[in-house]
Scaffold this active site. Structure first.
Site, PDB file in Angstrom:
ATOM      1  N   HIS A   1      87.201  38.669  23.430  1.00 52.50           N
ATOM      2  CA  HIS A   1      88.528  39.106  22.638  1.00 52.50           C
ATOM      3  C   HIS A   1      88.983  40.497  23.006  1.00 52.50           C
ATOM      4  CE1 HIS A   1      90.622  39.822  18.704  1.00 52.50           C
ATOM      5  NE2 HIS A   1      90.573  38.766  18.698  1.00 52.50           N
TER       6      HIS A   1
ATOM      7  N   ASP B   1      88.213  30.888  17.746  1.00 48.43           N
ATOM      8  CA  ASP B   1      88.642  29.529  17.951  1.00 48.43           C
ATOM      9  C   ASP B   1      87.543  28.647  18.168  1.00 48.43           C
ATOM     10  OD1 ASP B   1      91.430  29.862  17.858  1.00 48.43           O
ATOM     11  OD2 ASP B   1      91.505  30.902  19.658  1.00 48.43           O
TER      12      ASP B   1
HETATM   13  N1  ACO Z   1      85.069  33.749  29.788  1.00 47.10           N
HETATM   14  C1  ACO Z   1      84.537  34.261  30.966  1.00 47.10           C
HETATM   15  N2  ACO Z   1      84.700  35.587  31.195  1.00 47.10           N
HETATM   16  C2  ACO Z   1      85.993  36.296  30.448  1.00 47.10           C
HETATM   17  C3  ACO Z   1      86.317  35.586  29.285  1.00 47.10           C
HETATM   18  C4  ACO Z   1      85.700  34.269  29.161  1.00 47.10           C
HETATM   19  N3  ACO Z   1      86.408  33.726  27.866  1.00 47.10           N
HETATM   20  N4  ACO Z   1      87.260  36.405  28.604  1.00 47.10           N
HETATM   21  C5  ACO Z   1      87.118  37.650  29.502  1.00 47.10           C
HETATM   22  N5  ACO Z   1      86.244  37.345  30.532  1.00 47.10           N
HETATM   23  C6  ACO Z   1      86.002  38.252  31.475  1.00 47.10           C
HETATM   24  C7  ACO Z   1      87.216  38.492  32.464  1.00 47.10           C
HETATM   25  O1  ACO Z   1      87.408  37.666  33.490  1.00 47.10           O
HETATM   26  C8  ACO Z   1      87.101  40.164  32.820  1.00 47.10           C
HETATM   27  O2  ACO Z   1      85.970  40.223  33.994  1.00 47.10           O
HETATM   28  P1  ACO Z   1      86.081  41.184  34.994  1.00 47.10           P
HETATM   29  O3  ACO Z   1      86.131  42.517  34.157  1.00 47.10           O
HETATM   30  O4  ACO Z   1      84.917  40.773  35.812  1.00 47.10           O
HETATM   31  O5  ACO Z   1      87.406  40.944  35.713  1.00 47.10           O
HETATM   32  C9  ACO Z   1      86.478  40.601  31.529  1.00 47.10           C
HETATM   33  O6  ACO Z   1      85.914  39.702  30.859  1.00 47.10           O
HETATM   34  C10 ACO Z   1      87.714  41.309  30.875  1.00 47.10           C
HETATM   35  O7  ACO Z   1      88.817  40.369  30.465  1.00 47.10           O
HETATM   36  P2  ACO Z   1      90.104  40.793  30.256  1.00 47.10           P
HETATM   37  O8  ACO Z   1      90.899  39.368  30.558  1.00 47.10           O
HETATM   38  O9  ACO Z   1      90.973  41.733  30.931  1.00 47.10           O
HETATM   39  O10 ACO Z   1      90.035  40.846  28.637  1.00 47.10           O
HETATM   40  P3  ACO Z   1      91.396  40.698  27.627  1.00 47.10           P
HETATM   41  O11 ACO Z   1      90.932  41.811  26.626  1.00 47.10           O
HETATM   42  O12 ACO Z   1      92.682  40.945  28.558  1.00 47.10           O
HETATM   43  O13 ACO Z   1      91.371  39.238  27.354  1.00 47.10           O
HETATM   44  C11 ACO Z   1      91.219  37.296  26.285  1.00 47.10           C
HETATM   45  C12 ACO Z   1      90.878  38.666  26.207  1.00 47.10           C
HETATM   46  C13 ACO Z   1      92.547  36.922  26.598  1.00 47.10           C
HETATM   47  C14 ACO Z   1      91.017  36.725  24.610  1.00 47.10           C
HETATM   48  C15 ACO Z   1      89.956  36.649  27.088  1.00 47.10           C
HETATM   49  O14 ACO Z   1      88.954  36.986  26.620  1.00 47.10           O
HETATM   50  C16 ACO Z   1      90.094  35.263  27.398  1.00 47.10           C
HETATM   51  O15 ACO Z   1      90.895  34.690  28.186  1.00 47.10           O
HETATM   52  N6  ACO Z   1      89.364  34.259  26.482  1.00 47.10           N
HETATM   53  C17 ACO Z   1      89.494  32.981  26.439  1.00 47.10           C
HETATM   54  C18 ACO Z   1      90.711  32.498  25.848  1.00 47.10           C
HETATM   55  C19 ACO Z   1      90.544  32.554  24.389  1.00 47.10           C
HETATM   56  O16 ACO Z   1      89.501  32.150  23.689  1.00 47.10           O
HETATM   57  N7  ACO Z   1      91.569  32.809  23.520  1.00 47.10           N
HETATM   58  C20 ACO Z   1      91.527  33.180  22.240  1.00 47.10           C
HETATM   59  C21 ACO Z   1      91.089  34.586  21.753  1.00 47.10           C
HETATM   60  S1  ACO Z   1      91.317  34.647  19.983  1.00 47.10           S
HETATM   61  C22 ACO Z   1      92.964  34.350  19.438  1.00 47.10           C
HETATM   62  O17 ACO Z   1      93.721  34.858  20.111  1.00 47.10           O
HETATM   63  C23 ACO Z   1      93.003  33.759  18.340  1.00 47.10           C
END
Ligand code: ACO
Length: 372
Positions: free
Chosen positions: A258, A315
């Site tokens: 998140h 989610d």
């Molecule tokens: N699984 C594995 N690794 C993850 C995940 C995940 N679900 N989410 C983030 N990471 C990792 C990234 O790969 C990144 O790693 P790195 O630093 O080694 O490159 C690090 O965590 C940071 O990730 P970002 O994408 O920069 O974080 P951001 O704050 O932009 O992303 C997001 C937030 C988009 C929700 C992300 O966690 C994600 O893609 N989650 C999966 C989709 C999801 O569940 N979305 C629902 C969110 S709640 C809602 O919107 C209602």
């Protein structure tokens, strides 16, 4: 020009009285009330709280509930055109189109005053579940089921969808689902709603912007992705290997991570308890066991071994709950929208009240060509 933050991370873009998040302590409040307290109320109370700024008295609750019930049915035009929607679209696309049609028949179509926008908001909240349920029934080639005035908002939706009165536990769970989905500060879809409202476009257009934005897999679309993941795994015994493969291939695990929460999303904890109760009622622990295993592997591999703050979000267990409720996957994100529409409307109203056009700048990194 000052430097920029990719994805606007950590940027305070506006002031709001609607909700508060502490992403480090795992706190979420709607208008100052903790989500754990609010989850015990009716969704109608939450609609009143978000739109009018206060919880209703018993009398206000009953009046407000009746007002919503009286507005559930769709106008003839919107009902007719649903028959012509493409069967292959997701319910989110159907909802977007239906909201557009609802605007054509709205009695306050050409007015943008606060009072009329409140009336439009109440009509939209009341009618959106009917549009989604009718879409699904028509495309399953089944008779539509008219709204049932004896049932509360969320149970009525499940009734219109399945044609059966939900069990007490199912009704309670869907009520909580709508409450927990209703509002979440300046998430991507709410920001889209406020940008649209800030141009002084109408409230239906603002909601359509929100729906289009919630649909993406990094936002509300993750709920559908969680359901698909559970189906793909298929057997609790295969869970460990499946998740380890995702991690090895640096793929994202849906329903985890998140932008704001650096701990477990407080909504996810509530959903986990409800998913367990539902699994027990259905005498089928399969999806719940798979989910707890996914959580265990992600915690062990990403949090404990790699030190990342990737915890389950709203989610994750809501996807598990939809499996137990037998929700067709293509409806998952739309059901999220049926809760979130209330928060979007509250934000659009707040934006109109003290508006300034939202228009940030971009840092140009292209070339500057000098004419020969
Ligand atoms: N699984 C594995 N690794 C993850 C995940 C995940 N679900 N989410 C983030 N990471 C990792 C990234 O790969 C990144 O790693 P790195 O630093 O080694 O490159 C690090 O965590 C940071 O990730 P970002 O994408 O920069 O974080 P951001 O704050 O932009 O992303 C997001 C937030 C988009 C929700 C992300 O966690 C994600 O893609 N989650 C999966 C989709 C999801 O569940 N979305 C629902 C969110 S709640 C809602 O919107 C209602």
């Amino acid at each position: 020009m000052k430097d920029f933050k990719k994805g606007l991370e950590g940027i305070i873009a506006l002031e709001t009285e609607i909700s508060y998040i502490d992403g480090v302590k795992g706190i979420l409040e709607y208008r100052g009330y903790r989500i754990e307290q609010l989850a015990k109320l009716s969704f109608v109370s939450i609609i009143h709280l978000l739109l009018h700024g206060k919880l209703p008295t018993i009398r206000e609750h009953d009046q407000f509930s009746n007002m919503l019930k009286e507005r559930r049915e769709l106008d003839v035009h919107t009902k007719e055109v649903i028959h012509f929607y493409n069967f292959n679209i997701e319910a989110m696309d159907a909802l977007m189109t239906a909201i557009s049609h609802l605007s054509h028949s709205d009695p306050d179509l050409n007015s943008n005053s606060h009072e009329e926008n409140i009336s439009k908001a109440i009509r939209l909240i009341a009618k959106a579940p009917t549009a989604v349920a009718y879409f699904q029934r028509i495309h399953e080639d089944k008779e539509i089921i008219k709204p049932n005035e004896l049932l509360p908002h969320s149970s009525n939706f499940l009734y219109m969808l399945r044609g059966e009165i939900p069990t007490v536990l199912e009704a309670k769970i869907l009520n909580v689902d709508f409450i927990l989905s209703a509002e979440h500060e300046l998430n991507a879809s709410t920001f889209a709603v406020r940008v649209t409202a800030s141009t002084l476009s109408d409230i239906h257009s603002a909601i359509i912007s929100g729906i289009g934005t919630l649909k993406g897999v990094l936002h509300g679309g993750a709920r559908l992705a969680v359901m698909n993941m559970l189906d793909e795994i298929g057997d609790p015994k295969k869970t460990e290997k499946y998740v380890m493969n995702l991690i090895k291939n640096k793929q994202r695990i849906m329903g985890f991570g998140h932008r704001v929460y650096k701990v477990v999303d407080p909504r996810a904890d509530i959903f986990r308890d409800l998913a367990k109760k539902l699994a027990e009622e259905k005498k089928d622990m399969k999806w719940y066991e798979m989910a707890t295993k996914i959580e265990e592997v992600v915690t062990r591999e990403l949090v404990e071994k790699q030190g990342k703050t990737i915890y389950m979000n709203v989610d994750f267990y809501s996807g598990v709950i939809y499996k137990y409720l037998d929700i067709p996957p293509k409806l998952a994100t739309a059901i999220f929208a049926l809760g979130r529409i209330t928060g979007w409307l509250a934000h659009a109203l707040e934006q109109y009240k003290d508006n300034r056009l939202i228009r940030p700048r971009a840092k140009y990194i292209g070339d500057h060509h000098t004419p020969e």
